[in-house]
Design a protein around this motif. Structure first.
Motif, mmCIF file in Angstrom:
data_model
loop_
_atom_site.group_PDB
_atom_site.id
_atom_site.type_symbol
_atom_site.label_atom_id
_atom_site.label_comp_id
_atom_site.label_asym_id
_atom_site.label_seq_id
_atom_site.Cartn_x
_atom_site.Cartn_y
_atom_site.Cartn_z
ATOM 1 N N THR A 116 0.844 -1.184 0.000
ATOM 2 C CA THR A 116 0.000 0.000 0.000
ATOM 3 C C THR A 116 0.887 1.245 0.000
ATOM 4 O OG1 THR A 116 -1.741 -1.156 1.212
ATOM 5 C CG2 THR A 116 -1.803 1.257 1.226
ATOM 6 N N VAL A 117 0.608 2.152 -0.898
ATOM 7 C CA VAL A 117 1.405 3.369 -1.041
ATOM 8 C C VAL A 117 0.549 4.578 -0.700
ATOM 9 C CG1 VAL A 117 2.921 2.358 -2.774
ATOM 10 C CG2 VAL A 117 0.844 3.539 -3.495
ATOM 11 N N GLY A 118 1.197 5.731 -0.606
ATOM 12 C CA GLY A 118 0.485 6.960 -0.298
ATOM 13 C C GLY A 118 -0.447 7.381 -1.428
ATOM 14 N N LEU A 119 -1.463 8.169 -1.082
ATOM 15 C CA LEU A 119 -2.428 8.621 -2.076
ATOM 16 C C LEU A 119 -1.794 9.525 -3.124
ATOM 17 C CD1 LEU A 119 -5.497 9.364 0.217
ATOM 18 C CD2 LEU A 119 -5.249 7.481 -1.397
ATOM 19 N N SER A 120 -0.667 10.125 -2.800
ATOM 20 C CA SER A 120 0.005 11.015 -3.746
ATOM 21 C C SER A 120 1.046 10.286 -4.590
ATOM 22 C CB SER A 120 0.681 12.167 -2.997
ATOM 23 O OG SER A 120 1.698 11.667 -2.148
ATOM 24 N N VAL A 131 6.673 6.475 -6.615
ATOM 25 C CA VAL A 131 7.349 7.701 -6.190
ATOM 26 C C VAL A 131 6.357 8.570 -5.426
ATOM 27 C CG1 VAL A 131 8.539 9.781 -6.971
ATOM 28 C CG2 VAL A 131 8.931 7.602 -8.135
ATOM 29 N N LEU A 132 6.777 9.018 -4.249
ATOM 30 C CA LEU A 132 5.926 9.847 -3.402
ATOM 31 C C LEU A 132 5.731 11.227 -4.024
ATOM 32 C CD1 LEU A 132 4.427 10.067 -0.682
ATOM 33 C CD2 LEU A 132 6.556 10.883 0.331
ATOM 34 N N ARG A 133 4.469 11.643 -4.143
ATOM 35 C CA ARG A 133 4.083 12.911 -4.788
ATOM 36 C C ARG A 133 4.814 13.067 -6.120
ATOM 37 N NH1 ARG A 133 4.344 18.714 -4.698
ATOM 38 N NH2 ARG A 133 2.220 19.514 -4.706
ATOM 39 N N PHE A 134 4.550 12.121 -6.991
ATOM 40 C CA PHE A 134 5.221 12.040 -8.291
ATOM 41 C C PHE A 134 4.966 13.300 -9.107
ATOM 42 C CE2 PHE A 134 5.042 10.899 -12.813
ATOM 43 C CZ PHE A 134 6.291 10.342 -12.977
ATOM 44 N N ASP A 135 6.057 13.915 -9.607
ATOM 45 C CA ASP A 135 5.944 15.082 -10.481
ATOM 46 C C ASP A 135 6.187 14.675 -11.933
ATOM 47 O OD1 ASP A 135 5.946 18.292 -10.319
ATOM 48 O OD2 ASP A 135 7.373 17.659 -11.857
ATOM 49 N N HIS A 136 7.365 14.147 -12.213
ATOM 50 C CA HIS A 136 7.665 13.638 -13.547
ATOM 51 C C HIS A 136 8.992 12.889 -13.488
ATOM 52 C CE1 HIS A 136 10.195 17.229 -13.515
ATOM 53 N NE2 HIS A 136 10.868 16.723 -14.545
ATOM 54 N N HIS A 137 9.278 12.149 -14.531
ATOM 55 C CA HIS A 137 10.581 11.492 -14.658
ATOM 56 C C HIS A 137 11.452 12.353 -15.566
ATOM 57 C CE1 HIS A 137 13.415 8.064 -14.685
ATOM 58 N NE2 HIS A 137 13.702 8.516 -15.894
ATOM 59 N N CYS A 138 12.574 12.823 -15.036
ATOM 60 C CA CYS A 138 13.470 13.710 -15.778
ATOM 61 C C CYS A 138 14.621 12.907 -16.371
ATOM 62 C CB CYS A 138 14.001 14.809 -14.850
ATOM 63 S SG CYS A 138 15.112 15.978 -15.673
ATOM 64 N N ASP A 139 14.726 12.902 -17.690
ATOM 65 C CA ASP A 139 15.797 12.159 -18.353
ATOM 66 C C ASP A 139 17.157 12.809 -18.149
ATOM 67 O OD1 ASP A 139 14.146 10.167 -19.363
ATOM 68 O OD2 ASP A 139 13.647 11.326 -21.155
ATOM 69 N N TYR A 140 17.182 14.111 -17.875
ATOM 70 C CA TYR A 140 18.460 14.812 -17.739
ATOM 71 C C TYR A 140 19.153 14.524 -16.413
ATOM 72 C CZ TYR A 140 17.004 17.316 -21.898
ATOM 73 O OH TYR A 140 16.610 17.612 -23.174
ATOM 74 N N ILE A 141 18.418 14.054 -15.422
ATOM 75 C CA ILE A 141 19.038 13.570 -14.188
ATOM 76 C C ILE A 141 18.828 12.065 -14.048
ATOM 77 C CG2 ILE A 141 18.779 15.771 -13.000
ATOM 78 C CD1 ILE A 141 16.389 14.594 -11.515
ATOM 79 N N ASN A 142 18.106 11.467 -15.023
ATOM 80 C CA ASN A 142 17.863 10.021 -15.051
ATOM 81 C C ASN A 142 17.207 9.546 -13.756
ATOM 82 O OD1 ASN A 142 17.892 7.552 -16.365
ATOM 83 N ND2 ASN A 142 19.873 6.955 -15.510
ATOM 84 N N ASN A 143 16.323 10.369 -13.223
ATOM 85 C CA ASN A 143 15.688 10.050 -11.952
ATOM 86 C C ASN A 143 14.297 10.669 -11.926
ATOM 87 O OD1 ASN A 143 15.445 8.958 -9.406
ATOM 88 N ND2 ASN A 143 16.655 10.529 -8.381
ATOM 89 N N LEU A 148 10.641 14.065 -2.286
ATOM 90 C CA LEU A 148 11.910 14.015 -1.565
ATOM 91 C C LEU A 148 13.041 14.775 -2.268
ATOM 92 C CD1 LEU A 148 11.881 10.291 -0.352
ATOM 93 C CD2 LEU A 148 11.121 12.337 0.856
ATOM 94 N N ASN A 149 12.924 15.024 -3.556
ATOM 95 C CA ASN A 149 13.991 15.757 -4.252
ATOM 96 C C ASN A 149 13.460 16.923 -5.076
ATOM 97 O OD1 ASN A 149 12.735 14.255 -6.237
ATOM 98 N ND2 ASN A 149 14.611 13.528 -7.190
ATOM 99 N N TYR A 150 12.203 17.293 -4.879
ATOM 100 C CA TYR A 150 11.631 18.390 -5.661
ATOM 101 C C TYR A 150 12.306 19.723 -5.335
ATOM 102 C CZ TYR A 150 8.133 21.235 -8.047
ATOM 103 O OH TYR A 150 7.500 22.112 -8.890
ATOM 104 N N ALA A 151 12.628 19.956 -4.072
ATOM 105 C CA ALA A 151 13.275 21.216 -3.681
ATOM 106 C C ALA A 151 14.643 21.342 -4.360
ATOM 107 C CB ALA A 151 13.435 21.279 -2.167
ATOM 108 N N TYR A 152 15.386 20.242 -4.453
ATOM 109 C CA TYR A 152 16.686 20.282 -5.127
ATOM 110 C C TYR A 152 16.509 20.509 -6.627
ATOM 111 C CZ TYR A 152 18.109 18.178 -0.713
ATOM 112 O OH TYR A 152 18.315 17.936 0.617
ATOM 113 N N TYR A 153 15.421 19.996 -7.180
ATOM 114 C CA TYR A 153 15.155 20.189 -8.608
ATOM 115 C C TYR A 153 14.857 21.654 -8.902
ATOM 116 C CZ TYR A 153 12.982 19.594 -13.198
ATOM 117 O OH TYR A 153 12.666 19.689 -14.516
ATOM 118 N N ILE A 154 14.061 22.300 -8.051
ATOM 119 C CA ILE A 154 13.778 23.721 -8.207
ATOM 120 C C ILE A 154 15.061 24.529 -8.064
ATOM 121 C CG2 ILE A 154 12.579 25.692 -7.205
ATOM 122 C CD1 ILE A 154 10.781 23.887 -8.793
ATOM 123 N N SER A 155 15.899 24.164 -7.088
ATOM 124 C CA SER A 155 17.179 24.839 -6.902
ATOM 125 C C SER A 155 18.054 24.687 -8.144
ATOM 126 C CB SER A 155 17.903 24.270 -5.677
ATOM 127 O OG SER A 155 19.200 24.808 -5.546
#
Length: 311
Positions: A116-120, A131-143, A148-155
């Motif tokens: 069972t996973v989270g609703l997001s 993936v928790l609160r999935f935004d998208h899969h980015c090929d440029y970071i291959n992740n 958990l890493n959205y803040a670093y992506y915005i940065s």
């Protein structure tokens, strides 16, 4: 359609297999940085240009750090790591959506991760995990980009945009000096001709190199700045990239993260107030337990607003 091929999941962006766009992004970043600091820096002079240079160094360092961290972080749903029966880090069976239906069922059970996973959360077919609160899969970071890493992506986006802008300003200044004040420019540095990596070159050759570097910087700044603008807009509305591109326009507001947070906070305030009379009229422990249980049931009622990625 086969959504999941047999095999283990990927931990982060450095896990095998690699992506050609990830390798290309690393090559461009390293090449652009080396050429800029070895070629452009030696022509920098004046307080304003030194300020631009300082800012560009800071932005370059932030870009590199953000990219490394964003690639290294495992954005998987935390429930996968806590549940020993899940297939996290294990071989997974092939999943055919045409035969087996939705990957994540109505009760938030992932048929591929077997937990069972989270609703997001959403299951990424490339990383082969939820993936928790999935935004998208980015090929440029291959992740995957998730909570958990959205803040670093915005940065990464913001620092790259500002770094490219600093490079553009720096190159424009140097081009202006080479085209209109070449003699003063060379005399200030004690050169008889422009230098590139310690070798004297015609000014026309240096101008050509700087124009190519300028074009690359403008393209990079335009693309990344536009992507940054999109994510600022998504943050303001409480949406993710998946919400914006995959949900109908009429459903986006219903799944706004900020609307969900406000509604949940309002309901948590209303319910304890309605239970005060019930608790205070009886001093028995059973009444307190019953009120607390009812409060929890209401807060987690299925009719309450769901997180923005609920299925």
């Amino acid at each position: 359609m086969v959504l999941c091929k047999q095999g283990p999941d990927r931990k982060n962006g450095f896990s095998w297999p690699t992506n050609i766009l990830q390798i290309l992004a690393i090559f461009v970043l390293i090449s652009f940085t080396v050429v800029h600091f070895l070629l452009v820096v030696q022509y920098t002079s004046g307080a304003f240009l030194h300020t631009i240079l300082t800012v560009s160094i800071m932005c370059c360092g932030m870009t590199v750090c953000s990219k490394v961290v964003c690639t290294l972080v495992d954005p998987a749903d935390q429930g996968l790591k806590k549940d020993a029966t899940s297939t996290y880090g294990k071989e997974k069976e092939e999943f055919d959506r045409a035969k087996q239906g939705h990957v994540i069922t109505a009760d938030s059970y992932c048929q591929i991760c077997t937990t069972t996973v989270g609703l997001s959360s959403r299951h990424c077919s490339q990383c082969n995990k939820c993936v928790l609160r999935f935004d998208h899969h980015c090929d440029y970071i291959n992740n995957c980009v998730g909570q958990l890493n959205y803040a670093y992506y915005i940065s990464l986006l913001l620092s790259t945009s500002l770094y490219s802008l600093c490079v553009i300003v720096n190159i424009f200044y140097i081009l202006y000096m080479l085209c209109f004040q070449l003699d003063e420019f060379l005399l200030e540095r004690g050169w008889s001709k422009p230098m590139v990596f310690g070798y004297g070159v015609p000014s026309s050759a240096l101008i050509g190199i700087l124009v190519v570097l300028l074009c690359l910087a403008i393209v990079a700044c335009g693309l990344v700045s536009n992507l940054s603008r999109l994510h600022v807009y998504l943050l303001y509305n409480g949406w993710t990239t998946w919400d914006y591109y995959c949900r109908p326009v009429t459903d986006r507001d219903l799944h706004s993260y900020w609307k969900y947070r406000r509604e949940r906070a309002r309901r948590r305030v209303e319910i304890p107030l309605s239970n005060i009379a019930t608790v205070t009229t009886s001093s028995s422990p059973s009444a307190l337990t019953t009120a607390s249980t009812n409060n929890k049931k209401f807060c987690h009622n299925k009719t309450s607003p769901l997180p923005p990625h609920s299925l």
